[in-house]
Design an enzyme around this catalytic site. Structure first.
Site, PDB file in Angstrom:
ATOM      1  N   ARG A  19       0.817  -1.225   0.000  1.00  0.00           N
ATOM      2  CA  ARG A  19       0.000   0.000   0.000  1.00  0.00           C
ATOM      3  C   ARG A  19       0.848   1.271   0.000  1.00  0.00           C
ATOM      4  O   ARG A  19       0.453   2.287  -0.558  1.00  0.00           O
ATOM      5  CB  ARG A  19      -0.948  -0.040   1.218  1.00  0.00           C
ATOM      6  CG  ARG A  19      -1.898   1.158   1.319  1.00  0.00           C
ATOM      7  CD  ARG A  19      -2.898   0.932   2.451  1.00  0.00           C
ATOM      8  NE  ARG A  19      -3.564   2.145   2.872  1.00  0.00           N
ATOM      9  CZ  ARG A  19      -4.743   2.568   2.400  1.00  0.00           C
ATOM     10  NH1 ARG A  19      -5.385   1.858   1.500  1.00  0.00           N
ATOM     11  NH2 ARG A  19      -5.278   3.685   2.840  1.00  0.00           N
TER      12      ARG A  19
ATOM     13  N   ILE B 162      -7.305   7.833  -1.489  1.00  0.00           N
ATOM     14  CA  ILE B 162      -7.169   6.370  -1.429  1.00  0.00           C
ATOM     15  C   ILE B 162      -7.981   5.947  -0.218  1.00  0.00           C
ATOM     16  O   ILE B 162      -7.851   6.530   0.870  1.00  0.00           O
ATOM     17  CB  ILE B 162      -5.683   5.925  -1.350  1.00  0.00           C
ATOM     18  CG1 ILE B 162      -5.567   4.403  -1.133  1.00  0.00           C
ATOM     19  CG2 ILE B 162      -4.911   6.660  -0.273  1.00  0.00           C
ATOM     20  CD1 ILE B 162      -4.106   3.893  -1.211  1.00  0.00           C
ATOM     21  N   SER B 163      -8.866   4.955  -0.392  1.00  0.00           N
ATOM     22  CA  SER B 163      -9.772   4.552   0.684  1.00  0.00           C
ATOM     23  C   SER B 163      -9.020   3.963   1.875  1.00  0.00           C
ATOM     24  O   SER B 163      -7.915   3.442   1.737  1.00  0.00           O
ATOM     25  CB  SER B 163     -10.763   3.501   0.167  1.00  0.00           C
ATOM     26  OG  SER B 163     -11.486   4.003  -0.928  1.00  0.00           O
ATOM     27  N   GLN B 164      -9.689   4.018   3.025  1.00  0.00           N
ATOM     28  CA  GLN B 164      -9.211   3.367   4.258  1.00  0.00           C
ATOM     29  C   GLN B 164      -9.023   1.865   3.978  1.00  0.00           C
ATOM     30  O   GLN B 164      -9.860   1.255   3.300  1.00  0.00           O
ATOM     31  CB  GLN B 164     -10.308   3.598   5.294  1.00  0.00           C
ATOM     32  CG  GLN B 164     -10.101   3.007   6.650  1.00  0.00           C
ATOM     33  CD  GLN B 164     -11.385   3.120   7.478  1.00  0.00           C
ATOM     34  OE1 GLN B 164     -12.428   3.524   6.976  1.00  0.00           O
ATOM     35  NE2 GLN B 164     -11.302   2.748   8.730  1.00  0.00           N
ATOM     36  N   PRO B 165      -7.964   1.245   4.508  1.00  0.00           N
ATOM     37  CA  PRO B 165      -7.730  -0.181   4.236  1.00  0.00           C
ATOM     38  C   PRO B 165      -8.958  -1.066   4.530  1.00  0.00           C
ATOM     39  O   PRO B 165      -9.302  -1.940   3.727  1.00  0.00           O
ATOM     40  CB  PRO B 165      -6.565  -0.534   5.171  1.00  0.00           C
ATOM     41  CG  PRO B 165      -5.838   0.756   5.380  1.00  0.00           C
ATOM     42  CD  PRO B 165      -6.871   1.837   5.332  1.00  0.00           C
TER      43      PRO B 165
END
Ligand code: SAH
Length: 215
Positions: free
Chosen positions: A36, A62-65
Site C-alpha cells: 500500500r 485512497i480509501s481506508q484499508p
C-alpha cells in the site's frame, strides 16, 4: 510482490481487518501482500498503513484499508474473474483485486489520476490491471460481461448500463446515497433477476459523470 513493510501490513490486517470480521482468506492474503505504501503520495508514506483514507491529489483519496477489504469481500472475486472497477484513484483497490487473481479493468475520469494509477501499478509490479481514462458511469461494453463491478465513488444511483454488463451470477458493489454519505449496496445478478442487499454506511468522493453527479 514486495516484502518491505510486511510487518506493518500484518499489523494492519490483524488490527483493522481481521478484528472487524473480514474472513475471506483471499482478501486477507491480498491485503497482506499488496504494498500500500507504493500507492500513497510520498509525503504520506509513513501513514500508508494507518486506519484512514489519505489524499492522492486532485481532491481525490485512497480509501481506508478496512473499506477496501469490505468492498473486496462483498465483491468476492474468484481466480480468473473479470472485474470492472470505476474510480481507479491510486490504483490500490485494483491491485488488491489483481492479488485475488482477478483480471481488472479500472476506469478513471481524471487524466492525471489515471496516469498516477498506471504509474503506481507499474511501480508495484502489478500485472492484470488495465487503466482507462473514461466516464465509468457509461460502462465499458468492450470487455463485458463482468463477474464483478466495483464502483469506488459515491453514486446517486446505480447506472443501469452497469447492471446490463454484469454476467449471470455477477456482483456489483457500490456506495449509493447523497454526495456526503452513502450506504454500501451489493447487487447480485441471477439471469434477469437482480437481488439487492444493503451493508454499512460509508463516505466516498462523488461519482461524477453522465449517470452520476454533475461536475
Ligand atoms: N479505488 C481508489 C479510490 C477511488 S477515489 C483507490 O484504491 O485508490 C474515487 C475515484 O473515482 C477518483 O479518482 C475519481 O476521480 C474517480 N471517479 C469519479 N467519477 C468517475 C467516473 N464517472 N468514472 C471514472 N472515475 C470516476
Amino acid at each position: 510482490m514486495n516484502n518491505s513493510r510486511a510487518a506493518e501490513r500484518e499489523e494492519m490486517v490483524n488490527q483493522q481487518i481481521l478484528a472487524r470480521g473480514i474472513k475471506d482468506p483471499l482478501v486477507l492474503q491480498a491485503m497482506r501482500t499488496v504494498p500500500r505504501h507504493l500507492f500513497v503520495p510520498a509525503p504520506y508514506s509513513r501513514e500508508a498503513y494507518q486506519d484512514y483514507p489519505l489524499p492522492i491529489g486532485d481532491g481525490q483519496t485512497i480509501s481506508q484499508p478496512y473499506i477496501v477489504a469490505v468492498m473486496t469481500e462483498l465483491l468476492s472475486p474468484a481466480r480468473g474473474d473479470r472485474i470492472l472497477e470505476i474510480g481507479a484513484g491510486s490504483g490500490y483497490q485494483a491491485a488488491v483485486l489483481a492479488a485475488c487473481g482477478a483480471t481488472v479493468i479500472s476506469i478513471e475520469r481524471i487524466p492525471a489520476v489515471a496516469e498516477l494509477a498506471k504509474k503506481n501499478l507499474a511501480n508495484a509490479g502489478v500485472r492484470n490491471v488495465q487503466v482507462l481514462c473514461l466516464d465509468g458511469t457509461m460502462g465499458y461494453p468492450e470487455m463485458a460481461p463482468y463477474d464483478g463491478i466495483l464502483i469506488t465513488a459515491g453514486a446517486p444511483r446505480i447506472p443501469e448500463v452497469l447492471l446490463d454488463e454484469l454476467a449471470d451470477g455477477g456482483r456489483l458493489v457500490a456506495p449509493v446515497g447523497d454526495r456526503n454519505i452513502q450506504v454500501l449496496v451489493r447487487v447480485t445478478r441471477n439471469r434477469d433477476e437482480y437481488h439487492t442487499e444493503r451493508h454499512g454506511a460509508v463516505r466516498f468522493v462523488p461519482l461524477i459523470g453522465m449517470y452520476g453527479w454533475n461536475d
